[in-house]
Design a protein around this motif. Structure first.
Motif, PDB file in Angstrom:
ATOM      1  N   LEU A 297      -7.536 -11.558   4.170  1.00  0.00           N
ATOM      2  CA  LEU A 297      -6.317 -11.098   5.002  1.00  0.00           C
ATOM      3  C   LEU A 297      -5.004 -11.566   5.287  1.00  0.00           C
ATOM      4  O   LEU A 297      -4.944 -12.879   5.703  1.00  0.00           O
ATOM      5  CB  LEU A 297      -7.017 -10.948   6.573  1.00  0.00           C
ATOM      6  N   LEU A 298      -3.982 -10.728   5.660  1.00  0.00           N
ATOM      7  CA  LEU A 298      -2.720 -11.682   6.093  1.00  0.00           C
ATOM      8  C   LEU A 298      -2.359 -11.246   7.190  1.00  0.00           C
ATOM      9  O   LEU A 298      -2.321  -9.841   7.027  1.00  0.00           O
ATOM     10  CB  LEU A 298      -1.960 -10.898   4.549  1.00  0.00           C
ATOM     11  N   GLU A 299      -1.901 -12.302   7.608  1.00  0.00           N
ATOM     12  CA  GLU A 299      -1.549 -11.199   9.103  1.00  0.00           C
ATOM     13  C   GLU A 299      -0.240 -12.218   9.288  1.00  0.00           C
ATOM     14  O   GLU A 299       0.640 -12.970   9.619  1.00  0.00           O
ATOM     15  CB  GLU A 299      -2.020 -12.608   9.701  1.00  0.00           C
ATOM     16  N   GLY A 300       0.958 -10.946   8.629  1.00  0.00           N
ATOM     17  CA  GLY A 300       2.647 -11.799   8.692  1.00  0.00           C
ATOM     18  C   GLY A 300       3.137 -10.634   8.052  1.00  0.00           C
ATOM     19  O   GLY A 300       2.358  -9.152   8.317  1.00  0.00           O
ATOM     20  N   LYS A 301       4.462 -10.373   8.501  1.00  0.00           N
ATOM     21  CA  LYS A 301       5.396  -8.956   7.222  1.00  0.00           C
ATOM     22  C   LYS A 301       5.124  -9.550   6.081  1.00  0.00           C
ATOM     23  O   LYS A 301       6.325  -8.809   6.033  1.00  0.00           O
ATOM     24  CB  LYS A 301       6.129  -9.191   8.683  1.00  0.00           C
ATOM     25  N   GLY A 302       5.423 -10.837   5.529  1.00  0.00           N
ATOM     26  CA  GLY A 302       5.856 -11.344   4.278  1.00  0.00           C
ATOM     27  C   GLY A 302       7.869 -11.709   4.801  1.00  0.00           C
ATOM     28  O   GLY A 302       8.413 -12.609   4.217  1.00  0.00           O
ATOM     29  N   GLU A 303       6.694 -12.371   5.999  1.00  0.00           N
ATOM     30  CA  GLU A 303       8.499 -13.698   6.332  1.00  0.00           C
ATOM     31  C   GLU A 303       8.143 -15.179   5.660  1.00  0.00           C
ATOM     32  O   GLU A 303       7.947 -15.771   6.736  1.00  0.00           O
ATOM     33  CB  GLU A 303       8.392 -13.899   8.226  1.00  0.00           C
ATOM     34  N   TYR A 331       3.641  -1.935   6.778  1.00  0.00           N
ATOM     35  CA  TYR A 331       4.567  -0.796   6.509  1.00  0.00           C
ATOM     36  C   TYR A 331       5.028  -1.117   7.355  1.00  0.00           C
ATOM     37  O   TYR A 331       6.773  -1.110   7.291  1.00  0.00           O
ATOM     38  CB  TYR A 331       4.168   0.549   8.001  1.00  0.00           C
ATOM     39  N   LEU A 332       5.321  -2.484   7.960  1.00  0.00           N
ATOM     40  CA  LEU A 332       6.331  -3.478   8.229  1.00  0.00           C
ATOM     41  C   LEU A 332       6.647  -4.727   7.049  1.00  0.00           C
ATOM     42  O   LEU A 332       7.829  -5.494   7.453  1.00  0.00           O
ATOM     43  CB  LEU A 332       6.476  -4.202   9.834  1.00  0.00           C
ATOM     44  N   PHE A 333       5.827  -4.706   5.689  1.00  0.00           N
ATOM     45  CA  PHE A 333       6.023  -6.357   4.989  1.00  0.00           C
ATOM     46  C   PHE A 333       7.497  -5.636   4.745  1.00  0.00           C
ATOM     47  O   PHE A 333       8.444  -4.695   3.766  1.00  0.00           O
ATOM     48  CB  PHE A 333       4.969  -5.873   4.173  1.00  0.00           C
ATOM     49  N   PHE A 334       8.446  -6.725   4.391  1.00  0.00           N
ATOM     50  CA  PHE A 334       9.034  -6.911   3.359  1.00  0.00           C
ATOM     51  C   PHE A 334       8.916  -6.840   2.267  1.00  0.00           C
ATOM     52  O   PHE A 334       7.860  -7.271   1.838  1.00  0.00           O
ATOM     53  CB  PHE A 334       9.720  -8.179   4.273  1.00  0.00           C
ATOM     54  N   ASP A 335      10.052  -7.020   1.420  1.00  0.00           N
ATOM     55  CA  ASP A 335      10.239  -6.629   0.240  1.00  0.00           C
ATOM     56  C   ASP A 335      10.150  -8.271  -0.650  1.00  0.00           C
ATOM     57  O   ASP A 335      10.624  -7.852  -1.897  1.00  0.00           O
ATOM     58  CB  ASP A 335      11.367  -5.474  -0.048  1.00  0.00           C
ATOM     59  N   LEU A 336      10.045  -9.085   0.208  1.00  0.00           N
ATOM     60  CA  LEU A 336      10.230 -10.045  -0.209  1.00  0.00           C
ATOM     61  C   LEU A 336      10.893 -11.136  -1.432  1.00  0.00           C
ATOM     62  O   LEU A 336      10.986 -11.407  -2.622  1.00  0.00           O
ATOM     63  CB  LEU A 336       8.705 -10.709  -1.347  1.00  0.00           C
ATOM     64  N   ASP A 337      11.968 -10.792  -0.885  1.00  0.00           N
ATOM     65  CA  ASP A 337      13.788 -10.326  -1.252  1.00  0.00           C
ATOM     66  C   ASP A 337      13.437 -12.622  -1.417  1.00  0.00           C
ATOM     67  O   ASP A 337      13.271 -12.733  -0.523  1.00  0.00           O
ATOM     68  CB  ASP A 337      14.514  -9.787  -0.368  1.00  0.00           C
ATOM     69  N   GLY A 338      14.518 -12.847  -2.570  1.00  0.00           N
ATOM     70  CA  GLY A 338      14.253 -14.272  -2.507  1.00  0.00           C
ATOM     71  C   GLY A 338      12.442 -14.305  -3.363  1.00  0.00           C
ATOM     72  O   GLY A 338      13.167 -16.024  -4.058  1.00  0.00           O
ATOM     73  N   MET A 339      12.093 -13.574  -4.082  1.00  0.00           N
ATOM     74  CA  MET A 339      10.813 -14.408  -4.996  1.00  0.00           C
ATOM     75  C   MET A 339      11.381 -14.042  -6.393  1.00  0.00           C
ATOM     76  O   MET A 339      10.015 -14.269  -7.053  1.00  0.00           O
ATOM     77  CB  MET A 339       9.689 -13.699  -4.316  1.00  0.00           C
ATOM     78  N   THR A 350      -2.474  -7.746 -11.200  1.00  0.00           N
ATOM     79  CA  THR A 350      -3.375  -7.081 -10.595  1.00  0.00           C
ATOM     80  C   THR A 350      -3.691  -7.100  -8.652  1.00  0.00           C
ATOM     81  O   THR A 350      -3.530  -8.056  -8.710  1.00  0.00           O
ATOM     82  CB  THR A 350      -5.276  -7.431 -10.881  1.00  0.00           C
ATOM     83  N   ILE A 351      -2.809  -5.763  -8.609  1.00  0.00           N
ATOM     84  CA  ILE A 351      -2.109  -6.054  -6.795  1.00  0.00           C
ATOM     85  C   ILE A 351      -3.337  -4.342  -6.509  1.00  0.00           C
ATOM     86  O   ILE A 351      -2.948  -2.758  -7.208  1.00  0.00           O
ATOM     87  CB  ILE A 351      -1.257  -5.254  -6.136  1.00  0.00           C
ATOM     88  N   ALA A 352      -4.857  -4.680  -6.982  1.00  0.00           N
ATOM     89  CA  ALA A 352      -5.320  -2.920  -6.379  1.00  0.00           C
ATOM     90  C   ALA A 352      -6.042  -2.891  -4.830  1.00  0.00           C
ATOM     91  O   ALA A 352      -6.568  -4.224  -4.448  1.00  0.00           O
ATOM     92  CB  ALA A 352      -6.617  -3.509  -7.405  1.00  0.00           C
ATOM     93  N   SER A 353      -6.144  -1.223  -4.634  1.00  0.00           N
ATOM     94  CA  SER A 353      -6.849  -1.331  -3.457  1.00  0.00           C
ATOM     95  C   SER A 353      -6.064  -1.923  -2.029  1.00  0.00           C
ATOM     96  O   SER A 353      -6.900  -2.725  -0.797  1.00  0.00           O
ATOM     97  CB  SER A 353      -8.371  -1.677  -3.490  1.00  0.00           C
ATOM     98  N   SER A 354      -5.041  -2.398  -1.887  1.00  0.00           N
ATOM     99  CA  SER A 354      -4.142  -2.495  -0.994  1.00  0.00           C
ATOM    100  C   SER A 354      -3.080  -1.774  -0.623  1.00  0.00           C
ATOM    101  O   SER A 354      -1.962  -2.945   0.412  1.00  0.00           O
ATOM    102  CB  SER A 354      -3.417  -4.170  -1.634  1.00  0.00           C
ATOM    103  N   ARG A 355      -3.229  -0.509  -0.747  1.00  0.00           N
ATOM    104  CA  ARG A 355      -2.200   0.074   0.375  1.00  0.00           C
ATOM    105  C   ARG A 355      -0.937  -0.181   0.065  1.00  0.00           C
ATOM    106  O   ARG A 355      -0.094   0.142   0.601  1.00  0.00           O
ATOM    107  CB  ARG A 355      -2.069   0.474   1.541  1.00  0.00           C
ATOM    108  N   VAL A 356      -0.259  -1.207  -1.930  1.00  0.00           N
ATOM    109  CA  VAL A 356       0.602  -0.888  -1.944  1.00  0.00           C
ATOM    110  C   VAL A 356       1.606   0.420  -2.884  1.00  0.00           C
ATOM    111  O   VAL A 356       1.350   1.495  -3.242  1.00  0.00           O
ATOM    112  CB  VAL A 356       0.771  -1.670  -3.409  1.00  0.00           C
ATOM    113  N   PHE A 357       2.956   0.600  -1.860  1.00  0.00           N
ATOM    114  CA  PHE A 357       3.057   2.185  -2.722  1.00  0.00           C
ATOM    115  C   PHE A 357       4.976   1.627  -2.791  1.00  0.00           C
ATOM    116  O   PHE A 357       4.983   2.653  -3.501  1.00  0.00           O
ATOM    117  CB  PHE A 357       4.056   3.021  -0.376  1.00  0.00           C
ATOM    118  N   MET A 358       5.250   0.793  -3.311  1.00  0.00           N
ATOM    119  CA  MET A 358       6.540   0.084  -4.052  1.00  0.00           C
ATOM    120  C   MET A 358       6.126  -1.056  -4.336  1.00  0.00           C
ATOM    121  O   MET A 358       5.887  -2.063  -3.529  1.00  0.00           O
ATOM    122  CB  MET A 358       7.706   0.620  -3.758  1.00  0.00           C
ATOM    123  N   VAL A 359       7.498  -1.337  -4.716  1.00  0.00           N
ATOM    124  CA  VAL A 359       8.013  -2.394  -5.503  1.00  0.00           C
ATOM    125  C   VAL A 359       9.442  -2.353  -5.942  1.00  0.00           C
ATOM    126  O   VAL A 359       9.799  -2.203  -6.380  1.00  0.00           O
ATOM    127  CB  VAL A 359       7.071  -2.956  -6.676  1.00  0.00           C
TER     128      VAL A 359
END
Length: 792
Positions: A297-303, A331-339, A350-359
């Motif tokens: 569980l990730l409690e955050g928005k990618g900040e 749906y509020l998760f950031f695009d991890l800019d800077g990574m 592998t990122i599976a069963s995690s509701r990824v809709f784009m990179v």
């Protein structure tokens, strides 16, 4: 007086109590003796699980190597319970109520390799229990009620131990020295959800652990254990942790080289702050190559703290796997800019069963070393796929898994992956493509394509010619005719194919699966047309077990080496009498397998029988018998004797043509010129011309008072007056009357008469007949007798 009575009462009470204790002890002993396990008799494996036992059964012998007493109500293990089981290798005591074990209960179990005491009520662990267990390899102690492992090591004598599982909800303390004596472990599992105290260095005594599972909630204890395991554990799996910010370094006061290579987080909760910190700290573990998160569980928005992550340098991790990651506000998760700088060394993601809709394209371009990418069971659609796989992204990618997403267009998907210039393997199964176009553009390097379960009704030339492996299973395909000259493996399971694909369009096929189709059979020619075929899976089809199919598939020894699942998975659907039977075990009858040959043989046999019957009938006058029987049946329907007014002749004369001179010149003249004259019926003179001869005979006999038989050698050796004349024998002798007059023209024996005239022979033996005398003196008497017979 009162005081004496008062003193005697305690004494009396004590005696009663002692008596009850002795009685209870005796009853307990009796119960022990009564409880036994029937399956222990003369067997090496003794299964006494779930039998409601309160004690370890008596009568255990040296033969027993496995004793299963799980899921009973055993509360105590006594010194003598296992004394005789000296050859015991496995002792299973889990899920009982054991709270007490005598110190020397296991003293005779020097050969024991597995001991399971899990899920009992042990409040402490005694080193004396395990001291004699010098061969013990697997020890399960989890699910009891002990709070610690004692002040020293209970495992110090277990030199051969390879797997240890301990811990429970009450387990709260691990001290230094608790694991002394253990140097090597294949697996160490500690359930320490409520572990609150860990003395640093407690696990340092173990030199090598291949796999450690640690269920823990305390972040500080987690970091302390990791510091102790850096040089010993290869694969660390952490569960149930609520990860907080770790302040101290994980490699503090540690020296290279480290051993830990793989770190798993399972059911762990992260925040943006804690994940930023742990990513920075894990970079210090230079041996760490693989990182995995399952059901986290990730409690955050990618900040995330990108500066801290970047400042900590490059990561040595090459493989990252994230499965079923829950992000509350994804749906509020950031695009991890800077990574971007942190993903350059990553080789497998592998990122599976995690509701990824784009990179984001910006990030995707920096995965310069990535060769394997798995995005299965996510929310990717074709429009977002263009962003995820933009020009210049994933430059080294060779394997891509996009199965179980929401892709709708195969042509658009193909156009997107054409940007992956090194792509070899593509899995886009379990999407919903439906009908596909005829022309698609693919990477020229593509070798493997998985299109199974994509609702494709028909394959077209959209499929790339470069493929070596193609999977189009579960698509309701009815045919396969694609020209794929390089194809080596073809998977067509769960479709609607009725025949094998043609070999000419796929000449290099080596492996093929047509499992669970509508295949009825395949011929030798079809099979042998695949020159390079090594494996064919045609199992779970409804085979018609015809003679040709069975003859081919049962008599070729190499079939068993080629057919996958042979013979168990190959059954007959028809004929009805062999439905459900294995193809290899069915044997049809000669009639079913060679019907035309059998019919031809039957026809030839029938013809031969007819010819034999004709020959036999000709030899034994069968035609004569048949015709006479027919005439006899006709005559039966007529009155046996004509009315007197219809009698026209005194006698009907039956004779041979060779005797006609005597009959016509002598007998007729003598009788017809007598006084009164006799009227004779002769066939030459009196038969009606044109009328059937049998009818003439029947009518003449019926209109005659008597019938004269002129018997001679010619008569009995001839054709019997052309058979029809002989009907008179049936008529006359069937009526049992005296209308027949026999004239013996010359001496003959009854044996010379053919057997078919049995009644004639009988009459000659039983009745008087007139014999024509040779001398003229006796001929007058002959005529008188004959006339008298005609008048009678």
């Amino acid at each position: 007086m009162f005081n004496k009575k008062h003193k005697s009462r305690p004494t009396h009470t004590w005696q009663v109590w002692a008596f009850c204790m002795v009685l209870a002890a005796n009853l307990s002993e009796e119960q022990v003796l009564k409880q036994a396990c029937p399956s222990c008799d003369d067997t090496q494996v003794c299964n006494c699980s779930a039998m409601g036992l309160d004690f370890i059964p008596s009568g255990l012998t040296v033969k027993i190597t496995v004793l299963d007493l799980a899921h009973n109500r055993i509360k105590r293990i006594r010194s003598q319970d296992l004394q005789q089981a000296v050859n015991l290798r496995q002792l299973l005591l889990q899920s009982n109520e054991i709270s007490f074990i005598d110190e020397d209960s296991f003293r005779s179990l020097g050969k024991l390799e597995l001991l399971d005491l899990s899920d009992n009520s042990l409040a402490r662990l005694s080193p004396a229990w395990f001291g004699p267990l010098l061969s013990l390899q697997l020890l399960h102690l989890q699910g009891n009620s002990y709070r610690d492992l004692g002040k020293s090591s209970p495992f110090s004598s277990l030199r051969n131990l390879s797997s240890l599982h301990l811990g429970n909800p009450q387990f709260s303390v691990i001290r230094q020295g608790n694991f002394d004596g253990i140097e090597l472990l294949d697996k160490l599992w500690i359930d320490g959800g409520n572990l609150s105290q860990y003395e640093p260095g407690s696990l340092n005594s173990i030199k090598k652990i291949n796999h450690m599972i640690l269920n823990i909630r305390n972040t500080n204890i987690f970091s302390a254990i990791v510091r102790d395991l850096l040089h010993s554990v290869t694969w660390l799996e952490v569960g149930e942790l609520t990860l907080e910010i770790i302040k101290k370094s994980l490699v503090q006061n540690s020296t290279l080289p480290f051993r830990i290579q793989k770190l798993n987080f399972k059911d762990v909760s992260f925040t943006d702050q804690s994940i930023s910190r742990i990513l920075a700290l894990l970079k210090e573990i230079t041996s760490l190559k693989e990182l995995e998160a399952i059901n986290c569980l990730l409690e955050g928005k990618g900040e995330w703290d990108i500066k801290e992550i970047t400042r900590s340098g490059q990561s040595f991790v090459e493989t990252v796997s994230i499965t079923n990651m829950t992000i509350k506000n994804f749906y509020l998760f950031f695009d991890l800019d800077g990574m971007q700088s942190q993903v350059k060394r990553l080789k497998r993601l592998t990122i599976a069963s995690s509701r990824v809709f784009m990179v984001a394209c910006k990030l995707a371009k920096h995965f310069s070393s990535l060769v394997y990418l798995d995005f299965h069971d996510n929310l990717l659609v074709n429009n977002r796929l263009n962003e995820t796989i933009c020009e210049g992204s994933w430059p080294s990618l060779q394997t891509l898994n996009l199965s179980q997403n929401s892709l709708k267009s195969l042509k658009q998907t193909a156009n997107s992956v054409t940007r992956l210039h090194k792509l070899l393997n593509l899995d886009i199964s379990q999407n919903n493509f439906g009908a596909i176009s005829d022309v698609c553009e693919w990477p020229k390097t593509l070798k493997y394509l998985n299109l199974s379960s994509t609702q494709i009704p028909k394959l077209t030339t959209c499929i790339p010619l470069t493929l070596e492996v193609l999977d189009v299973s579960a698509n309701n395909l009815r045919e396969f005719g694609l020209q794929l000259p390089l194809l080596k493996e073809l998977y067509l399971a769960k479709n609607q194919l009725k025949t094998l694909p043609g070999a000419a369009p796929i000449p290099n096929i080596v492996v093929m699966s047509v499992r669970r189709n509508k295949l009825n059979s395949f011929s030798r020619e079809e099979f042998e047309s695949f020159k390079k075929m090594e494996l064919l899976d045609a199992s779970d089809n409804n085979f018609i077990c015809s003679c040709e199919f069975l003859s081919f598939i049962q008599h070729e020894a190499w079939i068993a080496q080629v057919l996958v699942g042979w013979p168990d998975k190959y059954t007959c659907d028809s004929p009805l009498e062999v439905r459900g039977a294995q193809v290899g075990a069915v044997h049809l009858s000669l009639l079913e397998c060679h019907r035309s040959l059998v019919v031809s043989l039957i026809c030839v046999l029938v013809v031969l029988v007819i010819l034999v019957l004709v020959a036999v009938g000709y030899k034994y006058h069968a035609v004569w018998y048949l015709r006479m029987t027919w005439a006899w049946l006709q005559a039966k329907r007529k009155p046996k004797r004509a009315p007197p007014k219809d009698i026209c002749y005194d006698a009907f004369v039956s004779y041979s043509e060779n005797d006609s001179e005597w009959v016509e010149d002598i007998m007729v003249r003598e009788l017809e010129q007598a006084c009164p004259p006799f009227r004779l019926c002769l066939h030459k003179r009196d038969f009606v011309p044109g009328k059937w001869i049998v009818d003439n005979i029947i009518d003449s006999i019926e209109k005659s008072h008597k019938t004269l038989f002129v018997l001679s050698e010619h008569f009995v050796q001839s054709e019997w007056c052309k058979y029809e004349l002989d009907f008179s024998h049936f008529r006359l002798f069937d009526e049992n009357n005296d209308a027949a007059i026999l004239i013996l023209l010359e001496p003959i024996q009854s044996k010379a008469i053919p057997k078919r005239f049995c009644k004639l022979r009988k009459i000659m033996n039983t009745k008087t007949y007139l014999e024509w005398p040779a001398s003229e003196g006796q001929q007058k008497m002959f005529w008188e007798n004959l006339k008298a017979a005609l008048k009678s």
